[in-house]
Design an enzyme around this catalytic site. Sequence first.
Site, short mmCIF file in Angstrom:
data_model
loop_
_atom_site.label_atom_id
_atom_site.label_comp_id
_atom_site.label_asym_id
_atom_site.label_seq_id
_atom_site.Cartn_x
_atom_site.Cartn_y
_atom_site.Cartn_z
N GLY A 224 -18.89 121.61 -57.24
CA GLY A 224 -18.36 120.69 -57.12
C GLY A 224 -18.11 119.42 -56.71
O GLY A 224 -19.64 118.39 -57.04
N ASN A 225 -17.83 118.25 -56.26
CA ASN A 225 -17.44 116.85 -55.78
C ASN A 225 -16.49 116.48 -54.95
O ASN A 225 -15.98 117.23 -54.58
CB ASN A 225 -17.54 115.75 -56.70
CG ASN A 225 -16.38 116.03 -57.73
OD1 ASN A 225 -15.25 115.79 -57.09
ND2 ASN A 225 -15.65 116.76 -59.23
N ARG A 226 -16.53 115.37 -54.62
CA ARG A 226 -15.83 115.06 -53.73
C ARG A 226 -14.59 114.57 -53.51
O ARG A 226 -13.83 113.92 -52.88
CB ARG A 226 -17.09 113.85 -52.15
CG ARG A 226 -18.21 114.62 -51.97
CD ARG A 226 -19.12 113.19 -51.01
NE ARG A 226 -19.92 113.37 -50.65
CZ ARG A 226 -20.67 114.05 -49.56
NH1 ARG A 226 -19.03 114.73 -48.73
NH2 ARG A 226 -21.68 114.07 -49.61
N SER A 227 -14.47 114.48 -54.96
CA SER A 227 -12.60 114.02 -55.05
C SER A 227 -11.94 114.01 -54.03
O SER A 227 -11.74 115.74 -54.59
CB SER A 227 -13.30 114.27 -56.56
OG SER A 227 -11.57 113.19 -56.71
#
Length: 428
Positions: A224-227
């Site tokens: 995933g990512n931090r958005s």
Amino acid sequence: MRIVLGVGGGIAAYKVASLLRLFTEAGHDVTVIPTEAATRFVGVATWEALSGHPVSNSVFDDVHTVNHVRLGHEAELIVVAPATADLLARAATGQANDLLSNTLLMAGDCPVLMAPAMHTEMWQHPATQANVETLRSRGVTVLEPASGRLTGSDSGPGRLPEPEAIFEAALALAGAPAVPNSPDVPAPDAVPSSPAPGRPLAGLTVTISAGGTREPLDPVRFLGNRSSGKQGVALASAARDAGARVRLLAAHMDVPPPAGVDVIRVETALELRKAALHAAADSDVIIMAAAVADFRPADVAGTKIKKRDDVADPVITLVRNPDILRELVEVRDAASRTQLIVGFAAETGDADGDVLDYADAKLRRKACDLLVVNHVGQDKVFGEDTNSVVILSRTGSEPQEASGSKSDVAAAVIDRISAELSRVVPPA
Ligand code: CTP
């Protein structure tokens, strides 16, 4: 405006009395149709007194006026609150077993907004979610319920959105001003064909992607990512307030979607691609604010990947995800559509070039109309409530800076989009 206010049988029915008040005080003519169950929570006398109209829930009352046909045909807006799980199911399957469900079937092109309220388990049940999808695919606006304390000791998503939020979303859907008709505010019939001041996107459909995609590795793990989705959600609110019909393609977000927008949940980049290409067909504006994973695991294990002493540690092979933004531009150009496409870019500078050099190259590579550039790095941007961006245009006009809260930045981006649109399609 003639409004039908359908009231479902849930405890939140009492809050709908305030919603009715907001409509009548804004000068609208409201006929209330409670379900049989709703009258157990709030009596018919209350609805009659507050609306100034007789109230019934049976097709067998006033048969000579063929009530459901008349109400369905005359309504300019239908609002259902609280929309219970039962009511959503009956509407989705086209049942006609009381005055409200009959009226919904007679509604034709009339805008319909449903504000659900129920326990979290009922809301999240696949049956309810499938009914919501069905209704949305038919053009019904189903609001996301608010999160918080529910009827018992439970809490979670399932609360009726506040009456003010439903009121604003409903009037935005019908394209009506949110204040009483007065000499300063034209009556809906007199609204000119050019966009009203403050509602420059009235009549337009805006699709916005938000949040971060999650690419599964196995049933419990993902890349995933931090958005946080905050900027995309702020854009959705700003576009809604500018009068647009808004569709939010929501990947993983830390914040709830705003009221008054259609929400389509997605998980992976491939799901987002499918939803975006589908939505593009009737969108006037597309804003790709989502943080899309550039790569996904080549293989997704069907069972949890286990650590084993007798087997080497796994090596994860990644494959490239499609570039959705680039594809949207290609599809638009191939179909010769008039559509404004906006990208977002998170950039850092390095020894070979500064942020704007890289952003400029990205704008050319993606060929979108506007690129909103975030300068990321160190402590900046992800999950924060403020943002600082530069908006680049493919027409080569001067880069425009915007900073402040994510709502301020969203308002600046929506203003810029409105200005670009009026350049492409000048108001009539
Ligand atoms: N985007 C997309 N599809 C992808 C990756 C990104 O549509 N597979 C969109 C994002 O939503 C955003 C824009 O492209 O609007 C730029 O995203 P960014 O990650 O900065 O661009 P990349 O093309 O991934 O470039 P980089 O090589 O810098 O990672």
